[in-house]
Design a protein around this motif. Structure first.
Motif, PDB file in Angstrom:
ATOM      1  N   MET A   1       4.255 -14.808  -8.275  1.00  0.00           N
ATOM      2  CA  MET A   1       3.816 -13.216  -7.730  1.00  0.00           C
ATOM      3  C   MET A   1       5.054 -12.381  -7.108  1.00  0.00           C
ATOM      4  O   MET A   1       5.703 -12.847  -6.449  1.00  0.00           O
ATOM      5  CB  MET A   1       2.832 -13.540  -6.673  1.00  0.00           C
ATOM      6  CG  MET A   1       1.628 -12.425  -6.866  1.00  0.00           C
ATOM      7  SD  MET A   1       0.272 -12.899  -5.799  1.00  0.00           S
ATOM      8  CE  MET A   1       0.910 -13.129  -4.085  1.00  0.00           C
ATOM      9  N   ASP A   2       5.285 -11.331  -7.823  1.00  0.00           N
ATOM     10  CA  ASP A   2       6.618 -10.688  -7.464  1.00  0.00           C
ATOM     11  C   ASP A   2       6.121  -9.790  -6.550  1.00  0.00           C
ATOM     12  O   ASP A   2       5.237  -8.632  -6.972  1.00  0.00           O
ATOM     13  CB  ASP A   2       7.270 -10.201  -8.695  1.00  0.00           C
ATOM     14  CG  ASP A   2       8.609  -9.807  -8.653  1.00  0.00           C
ATOM     15  OD1 ASP A   2       9.116 -10.301  -7.444  1.00  0.00           O
ATOM     16  OD2 ASP A   2       9.153  -9.537  -9.580  1.00  0.00           O
ATOM     17  N   LEU A   3       6.506  -9.372  -5.338  1.00  0.00           N
ATOM     18  CA  LEU A   3       6.078  -8.342  -4.308  1.00  0.00           C
ATOM     19  C   LEU A   3       6.808  -7.275  -4.540  1.00  0.00           C
ATOM     20  O   LEU A   3       7.663  -6.857  -3.772  1.00  0.00           O
ATOM     21  CB  LEU A   3       6.113  -8.706  -2.972  1.00  0.00           C
ATOM     22  CG  LEU A   3       4.866  -9.759  -2.370  1.00  0.00           C
ATOM     23  CD1 LEU A   3       5.177  -9.968  -0.890  1.00  0.00           C
ATOM     24  CD2 LEU A   3       3.814  -9.038  -2.656  1.00  0.00           C
ATOM     25  N   TRP A   4       6.432  -6.596  -5.700  1.00  0.00           N
ATOM     26  CA  TRP A   4       7.475  -5.513  -6.189  1.00  0.00           C
ATOM     27  C   TRP A   4       6.344  -4.628  -6.968  1.00  0.00           C
ATOM     28  O   TRP A   4       5.518  -5.059  -7.806  1.00  0.00           O
ATOM     29  CB  TRP A   4       8.579  -6.171  -6.962  1.00  0.00           C
ATOM     30  CG  TRP A   4       9.362  -4.816  -7.589  1.00  0.00           C
ATOM     31  CD1 TRP A   4       9.339  -4.676  -8.937  1.00  0.00           C
ATOM     32  CD2 TRP A   4      10.281  -4.071  -6.997  1.00  0.00           C
ATOM     33  NE1 TRP A   4      10.156  -3.643  -9.196  1.00  0.00           N
ATOM     34  CE2 TRP A   4      10.881  -3.606  -7.886  1.00  0.00           C
ATOM     35  CE3 TRP A   4      10.773  -4.040  -5.570  1.00  0.00           C
ATOM     36  CZ2 TRP A   4      11.927  -2.344  -7.711  1.00  0.00           C
ATOM     37  CZ3 TRP A   4      11.991  -3.265  -5.506  1.00  0.00           C
ATOM     38  CH2 TRP A   4      12.373  -2.350  -6.379  1.00  0.00           C
TER      39      TRP A   4
ATOM     40  N   ARG B   1       4.584   2.748  -9.112  1.00  0.00           N
ATOM     41  CA  ARG B   1       5.293   3.738  -8.054  1.00  0.00           C
ATOM     42  C   ARG B   1       4.757   5.165  -8.576  1.00  0.00           C
ATOM     43  O   ARG B   1       4.624   6.129  -7.639  1.00  0.00           O
ATOM     44  CB  ARG B   1       6.606   3.561  -8.158  1.00  0.00           C
ATOM     45  CG  ARG B   1       7.379   2.432  -7.404  1.00  0.00           C
ATOM     46  CD  ARG B   1       8.564   1.951  -7.805  1.00  0.00           C
ATOM     47  NE  ARG B   1       9.413   3.004  -8.221  1.00  0.00           N
ATOM     48  CZ  ARG B   1      10.447   3.701  -7.452  1.00  0.00           C
ATOM     49  NH1 ARG B   1      10.549   2.981  -6.130  1.00  0.00           N
ATOM     50  NH2 ARG B   1      11.330   4.583  -7.652  1.00  0.00           N
TER      51      ARG B   1
ATOM     52  N   ILE C   1       4.633  -0.081  10.188  1.00  0.00           N
ATOM     53  CA  ILE C   1       5.057  -0.239   8.904  1.00  0.00           C
ATOM     54  C   ILE C   1       5.543  -1.660   8.395  1.00  0.00           C
ATOM     55  O   ILE C   1       5.444  -2.010   7.182  1.00  0.00           O
ATOM     56  CB  ILE C   1       6.562   0.641   8.811  1.00  0.00           C
ATOM     57  CG1 ILE C   1       6.055   2.088   9.226  1.00  0.00           C
ATOM     58  CG2 ILE C   1       7.217   0.677   7.484  1.00  0.00           C
ATOM     59  CD1 ILE C   1       7.230   2.840   9.324  1.00  0.00           C
TER      60      ILE C   1
ATOM     61  N   ARG D   1       3.019  -3.617   5.762  1.00  0.00           N
ATOM     62  CA  ARG D   1       2.792  -3.455   4.404  1.00  0.00           C
ATOM     63  C   ARG D   1       2.457  -4.770   3.506  1.00  0.00           C
ATOM     64  O   ARG D   1       1.707  -4.625   2.809  1.00  0.00           O
ATOM     65  CB  ARG D   1       3.817  -2.359   4.013  1.00  0.00           C
ATOM     66  CG  ARG D   1       3.688  -1.795   2.494  1.00  0.00           C
ATOM     67  CD  ARG D   1       5.115  -1.253   1.954  1.00  0.00           C
ATOM     68  NE  ARG D   1       5.829  -0.690   2.725  1.00  0.00           N
ATOM     69  CZ  ARG D   1       5.685   0.739   2.779  1.00  0.00           C
ATOM     70  NH1 ARG D   1       4.779   1.264   1.958  1.00  0.00           N
ATOM     71  NH2 ARG D   1       6.516   1.359   3.414  1.00  0.00           N
ATOM     72  N   GLY D   2       3.566  -5.368   3.920  1.00  0.00           N
ATOM     73  CA  GLY D   2       3.126  -6.829   2.874  1.00  0.00           C
ATOM     74  C   GLY D   2       2.063  -7.448   2.798  1.00  0.00           C
ATOM     75  O   GLY D   2       1.561  -7.947   1.933  1.00  0.00           O
TER      76      GLY D   2
ATOM     77  N   TRP E   1      -0.322  -5.538   0.540  1.00  0.00           N
ATOM     78  CA  TRP E   1       0.254  -5.786  -0.828  1.00  0.00           C
ATOM     79  C   TRP E   1      -0.119  -7.196  -1.321  1.00  0.00           C
ATOM     80  O   TRP E   1      -0.678  -7.539  -2.436  1.00  0.00           O
ATOM     81  CB  TRP E   1       1.848  -5.657  -0.950  1.00  0.00           C
ATOM     82  CG  TRP E   1       2.092  -4.378  -1.094  1.00  0.00           C
ATOM     83  CD1 TRP E   1       1.741  -3.251  -0.694  1.00  0.00           C
ATOM     84  CD2 TRP E   1       3.461  -3.849  -1.633  1.00  0.00           C
ATOM     85  NE1 TRP E   1       2.204  -2.280  -0.822  1.00  0.00           N
ATOM     86  CE2 TRP E   1       3.692  -2.500  -1.461  1.00  0.00           C
ATOM     87  CE3 TRP E   1       4.677  -4.385  -2.394  1.00  0.00           C
ATOM     88  CZ2 TRP E   1       4.821  -1.867  -1.801  1.00  0.00           C
ATOM     89  CZ3 TRP E   1       5.735  -3.988  -2.426  1.00  0.00           C
ATOM     90  CH2 TRP E   1       5.777  -2.464  -2.426  1.00  0.00           C
ATOM     91  N   ASP E   2       0.046  -8.219  -0.556  1.00  0.00           N
ATOM     92  CA  ASP E   2      -0.243  -9.693  -0.671  1.00  0.00           C
ATOM     93  C   ASP E   2      -1.674  -9.892  -1.051  1.00  0.00           C
ATOM     94  O   ASP E   2      -2.205 -10.612  -2.134  1.00  0.00           O
ATOM     95  CB  ASP E   2      -0.085 -10.359   0.521  1.00  0.00           C
ATOM     96  CG  ASP E   2       0.072 -11.796   0.090  1.00  0.00           C
ATOM     97  OD1 ASP E   2       0.581 -12.442  -0.877  1.00  0.00           O
ATOM     98  OD2 ASP E   2      -0.768 -12.449   1.034  1.00  0.00           O
TER      99      ASP E   2
END
Ligand SMILES: Cc1cc2nc3c(=O)[nH]c(=O)nc-3n(C[C@H](O)[C@H](O)[C@H](O)COP(=O)(O)OP(=O)(O)OC[C@H]3O[C@@H](n4cnc5c(N)ncnc54)[C@H](O)[C@@H]3O)c2cc1C
Lengths: 356, 408
Positions: free
Chosen positions: A1-4, A10, A267, A270-271, A274-275
Motif C-alpha cells: 500500500m503506497d500512501l500517495w 489529487r 495536520i 492526516r495519515g 488516509w490509512d
C-alpha cells in the motif's frame, strides 16, 4: 500500500475544493443556521452536476466508480467548507448498497442514488446510556424508532444499522416513515428522529455493520480533519491581522506557540484517515481498527483545535457572527456521532486483543 | 530511487531477521575481544551483508546502493526488535556527520573519516552548545584562529553528550573576527586526544555521570585541513548535520518498538491480581498513544511514498512536526510507564546511563523504566528545545511574523 495520491485523486480533491470554495462559502452554510432550511436544492443540484453524489457507485449504474480514498478526500473538503446536508451519509449509503446489495437491490437503487435524484442517509445505532458507556446498541430488537438520523426529512432511502451486525434498507415510498426534527447544534447536518415499521426493512445480504461503520467512521475522521485544518488556517490569518500593543498578535510567542501546537494537532493526523481509507479499499473487512483509531484521534484533536481557535479569536470568536462556530459545531458532530473517542479507543484495544 | 516490489521487501525482512539471529553474539576468536571491539566487528559484518549504511558509496566503506528508505526502515525494525548492537555507538557520526560530509566534505575528508566512522572506530561527540549560547547558538564565542600550526582553539562547550568517551568531536567555532553571529563561524573536526582538551562529566538529574560533559579548550591546535566547508560557512554545514539529526529522530522503528515494550509492561504488570492492560483506562490510554505513534509512522510512510515519486519536498512542511511528535509520544510512554510501575518508580533507576530512545528496557525491568521518566525529557531539550520547534513551525510553516532575534 503506497500512501500517495494518484494524479487523478489529487485532481478530484482539487476540483472538490475549487467547487466548494466558490459555491459553499460560509454565507451559504449560514442559511442552514439562520433559517429552517434543512436541504438546499440549489447546492444539491450543483453537487449532482459534478457527480459527487455517486462517487463510490460503479460506473455501470451511473456513478464515478471510485473508492473509499476518493470519498475520504471529498469528505475532507466537505468538512473544510462545513458543507450542508450530509453528502457523506448519502455517499456511504450508496457505497453500502454497491458493496452489500443483491443484484436486484443494486439495479433498482443505485442509478437514482448515483445521479442524486434520490437522496439516501444513514440511520445508525446510538450510544446506549442504559449500559456501560462504551457499548452501542439498538434500543430493543423490536425497535421501530431511531434517533440522530441526519437528512431524514428529505431522504428517500435509509441505510439502517441493525442491532445484530446486519445492515438493512428502508425505502420511503414503500412504507410510512414518521420524521420529527431534533433541535440540533450542528445545523449543517440537522438530526431527526424516525419512526417506522421494522418489518419494512430489507436486509442487504453482503455487508456487515462493521464494514458500514468502518466507512462511516473514515469519512467522519476526514471531515473533522478538513474542518480542523481550515480552523488552523483561519486562525493563523486572524493572528497576522489582528493587532494589539502595536503588533500583530501572531508575533506574541504564546500565540505563535499555541498555533504551532494546533497545526501539529490538526495536520500531523492526516495519515490516519488516509490509512483507514486505503485499508478499506484494500479489504473493507480488515479496516475497522484503523477507522476507529482515525475517528477517535482526529476528532479528539480537532475538538481541541476548535476550542483553542475560539480563544485565539478573542471576544469575536465567541459570537454567532464569527465563522469559527460553523467549524466548531461541525467537529462536535464528527466527534460524538457514531461513538466518542473513548468508545473507539476501547474498540481499538478490543480489536488488538488486549482485553482477553 | 528504485523501489522493490512488496515481495522483495518481505524477502529482505526475513533475511534481516536471519542475520540478527546468526550474527550476534559473535563466534570464534572475535567473541573474546573487548565489547567495544566486538561491536565494531559486528558492524563491519552488517555493512558487508548489506544491512547497515546501505546508501553510503562503496569507496567510503558503505553498501554503495541506491537510497531506499523503506528497506532501511524494515531492517532497522528487525534490528531494534533483536539484540544486535546496532545502536551501541552514538548516532552522531554515522547518522548525522556522514551524510553531511557527503554533502559538504572534500574527497580527502570523506576518505579519511567516513569508513572509520561507519565501523565505529571513530566515535563522535557534537560541540555546539556553550554556556551562553544554547537556543541562541549563533551567539557562540569559543574561537579558533588560523596560525602557522593550524587552528588554535580556546573556549568552552557544554552539554556535550559522550564527550568523555568519544574520540572525535565536530563542532562550530568562531573564526571570523569581523563577521557577526552565524556568519562568523566555521565547522571544525577536533580529535579528543589533542593536548589542551579537558572533558568533565556533568552529573545529571538522575544521577548519571556518563551522559553529558563540559569541554574546555586551552590552546588546542588541530590541522588547518580539519575545516569542513569554507571559512565562515560553518552554519550551513551545521544545518546540514541538524537536518539529518531530525530525520533520525523520525526513525519510527524505534517508536514502534518502544510502544511494544510499553504494551508488554502493561500486560505483565498486575493490578488487583489481573494484568493492568485489562483496566479500561490503561488500555484506552494505550490506544491513544498508539494513535500518536501511527501519526509518526504514517508521516514517514507518506514521505517514503513521496520520495519514490520524486516528490519528497512535498512533505517538507509536515516533516517539521517530527521532533515535537516524537517528544509527545515519548512523554506519553514515560508517563504511562510511571503509572504502571507505581512505587517501584520511586527507586533509583538501574543502569544510570540515559535510557533514551534507543535502549528502552526490552524486558520488564521496572527500574529501567524509571529511567525513561527522566530520559524522555532530554528529547524536549537536545537538538533544539520544544519551544524552538514551535517557533520554527509558527514562522516557517504558518508564516507568522518573526520573533525578536539576537542582537549584534
Ligand atoms: C541530555 C542532553 C544532551 C545534549 N547533548 C548535546 C550535545 O551533544 N551537543 C550540544 O552541543 N548540545 C547538547 N545539548 C544541549 C541542548 O542542545 C541545549 O540544552 C538546548 O539547545 C537549549 O539550550 P540551553 O540549555 O542553553 O537553554 P536555553 O536556550 O537557555 O533555554 C532555556 C529555556 O528557554 C526557552 N527559550 C530560549 N530561547 C527561546 C526563544 N527564542 N523562544 C522561546 N523559548 C526560548 C527554551 O525553550 C528553554 O525552555 C544537550 C542537552 C541535553 C539536555
Amino acid at each position: 500500500m503506497d500512501l500517495w495520491l494518484s494524479e487523478d485523486q489529487r485532481l478530484i480533491q482539487e476540483s472538490c475544493r475549487n467547487y466548494l470554495d466558490a459555491e459553499c462559502q460560509p454565507r451559504v452554510v449560514r442559511q442552514a443556521y439562520d433559517t429552517d432550511l434543512t436541504f438546499d436544492r440549489r447546492l444539491w443540484a450543483g453537487i449532482q452536476e459534478v457527480g459527487a453524489t455517486g462517487v463510490a457507485i460503479p460506473e455501470q449504474f451511473g456513478g464515478l466508480g471510485l473508492g473509499m480514498m476518493e470519498l475520504a478526500l471529498l469528505s475532507e473538503e466537505l468538512g473544510r467548507h462545513a458543507t450542508p446536508f450530509f453528502l457523506e451519509g448519502h455517499n456511504i449509503a450508496g457505497l453500502a448498497i454497491a458493496l452489500g446489495g443483491s443484484p436486484k437491490q443494486r439495479d433498482k437503487l443505485l442509478p437514482g442514488l448515483a445521479s442524486g435524484d434520490k437522496v439516501a442517509t444513514l440511520a445508525m445505532l446510538t450510544m446506549d446510556r442504559s449500559r456501560e458507556q462504551t457499548t452501542r446498541s439498538t434500543p430493543s430488537p423490536s425497535a421501530d424508532r431511531l434517533y440522530f438520523v441526519p437528512l431524514a426529512d428529505v431522504a428517500d432511502l435509509f441505510v439502517v444499522e441493525l442491532g445484530d451486525g446486519r445492515v438493512g434498507i428502508l425505502e420511503r415510498d414503500g412504507t410510512e416513515v414518521e420524521v420529527r426534527a431534533l433541535d440540533s447544534i450542528d445545523c449543517s447536518r440537522k438530526f431527526f428522529e424516525i419512526t417506522f415499521d421494522p418489518s419494512a426493512i430489507d436486509v442487504l445480504p453482503n455487508i456487515s455493520s462493521d464494514v458500514l461503520s468502518s466507512a462511516a467512521l473514515t469519512v467522519l475522521a476526514a471531515d473533522a480533519f478538513g474542518a480542523a485544518t481550515r480552523l488552523v488556517e483561519e486562525t493563523t490569518v486572524y493572528a497576522k491581522t489582528r493587532r494589539q500593543f502595536g503588533f500583530p498578535i501572531g508575533q506574541f510567542q504564546s500565540v505563535k506557540h499555541q498555533l504551532a501546537e494546533l497545526a501539529l494537532s490538526a495536520i500531523s493526523t492526516r495519515g490516519l484517515f488516509w490509512d483507514a481509507a486505503m485499508s478499506f479499499d484494500n479489504d473493507p473487512r480488515a479496516s475497522l481498527r484503523s477507522a476507529s483509531m482515525a475517528k477517535a484521534h482526529i476528532t479528539q484533536q480537532s475538538m481541541y483545535v476548535a476550542r483553542q481557535s475560539v480563544e485565539l479569536h478573542g471576544g469575536i470568536g465567541f459570537t454567532w457572527e464569527c465563522d469559527v462556530q460553523l467549524f466548531f459545531k461541525r467537529i462536535m458532530f464528527d466527534r460524538n456521532y457514531l461513538g466518542t473517542p473513548e468508545f473507539h479507543r476501547e474498540r481499538c484495544a478490543t480489536l488488538a486483543g488486549w482485553c482477553k | 530511487m528504485k523501489d522493490l516490489s512488496q515481495e522483495n521487501y518481505d524477502v529482505m525482512r526475513s533475511k534481516a531477521r536471519d542475520f540478527c539471529a546468526t550474527s550476534w553474539p559473535l563466534s570464534g576468536p572475535e567473541a573474546d575481544l573487548p565489547f567495544r571491539e566486538q561491536v565494531i566487528c559486528w558492524q563491519k559484518h552488517a555493512i558487508n551483508a548489506g544491512f547497515l549504511h546501505r546508501s553510503v558509496p562503496a569507496e567510503y566503506g558503505g553498501g554503495g546502493m541506491a537510497p531506499d528508505i523503506r528497506a532501511e526502515m524494515i531492517i532497522k525494525r528487525e534490528f531494534a526488535e533483536s539484540d544486535v548492537p546496532y545502536l551501541e555507538s552514538t548516532p552522531n557520526g554515522p547518522q548525522f556527520l556522514v551524510p553531511a560530509l557527503l554533502e559538504c566534505g572534500t574527497e580527502t575528508q570523506n576518505q579519511k573519516y567516513i569508513e572509520r566512522t561507519l565501523t565505529g572506530e571513530f566515535d563522535w561527540c557534537q560541540g555546539y552548545s556553550e554556556p551562553n549560547a544554547g537556543s541562541d547558538l549563533a551567539a557562540l564565542s569559543s574561537r579558533a584562529e588560523l596560525t602557522n600550526d593550524g587552528w588554535l582553539i580556546n573556549g568552552q562547550k557544554i552539554w556535550t553528550s559522550n564527550a568523555h568517551s568519544a574520540n572525535m568531536m565536530f563542532g562550530v567555532f568562531r573564526t571570523e573576527k569581523d563577521a557577526k553571529r552565524h556568519r562568523g563561524v566555521s565547522f571544525l573536526i577536533v580529535p579528543m586526544d589533542t593536548p589542551g582538551i579537558l572533558a568533565r562529566p556533568i552529573k545529571t538529574m538522575h544521577g548519571s555521570v556518563d551522559d553529558i560533559c563540559e569541554v574546555f579548550f586551552d590552546d588546542v591546535i588541530v590541522p588547518a585541513e580539519n575545516i569542513v566547508g569554507e571559512r565562515g560557512d560553518g552554519w550551513r554545514v551545521t544545518r546540514s548535520v541538524l537536518k539529518y539529526e531530525r530525520l533520525w529522530l523520525a526513525d519510527t522503528s524505534v517508536v514502534r518498538v518502544q510502544f511494544n515494550r510499553l504494551l508488554t509492561l502493561a500486560e505483565q504488570t498486575l493490578r488487583g491480581g489481573r494484568p493492568a492492560i485489562t483496566d479500561p483506562h490503561i488500555r484506552q490510554t494505550l490506544s491513544e498513544i498508539e494513535a500518536w505513534v501511527r501519526c509518526q509512522e504514517l508521516l514517514i510512510e507518506r514521505l517514503i511514498a513521496a520520495e519514490s515519486h520524486g516528490a519528497g519536498e512535498q512533505l517538507d512542511g509536515e516533516m517539521q512536526f517530527v521532533k515535537l511528535l516524537a517528544t509527545k509520544t515519548q512523554d506519553a510512554v514515560a508517563q504511562l510507564a510511571f503509572d504502571l510501575i507505581a512505587e517501584s518508580g520511586l527507586l533509583a533507576p538501574k543502569g544510570a546511563e540515559l535510557t533514551t530512545l534507543q535502549n528502552l528496557p526490552k524486558i520488564v525491568s521496572e527500574r529501567r523504566w524509571a529511567n525513561a521518566f527522566f530520559a524522555s525529557l532530554a528529547n524536549a531539550l537536545g537538538g533544539g528545545t520544544s519551544n524552538m520547534q514551535r517557533n520554527a513551525i509558527g514562522e516557517n510553516l504558518l508564516g507568522l511574523p518573526r520573533d525578536i532575534r539576537g542582537a549584534g
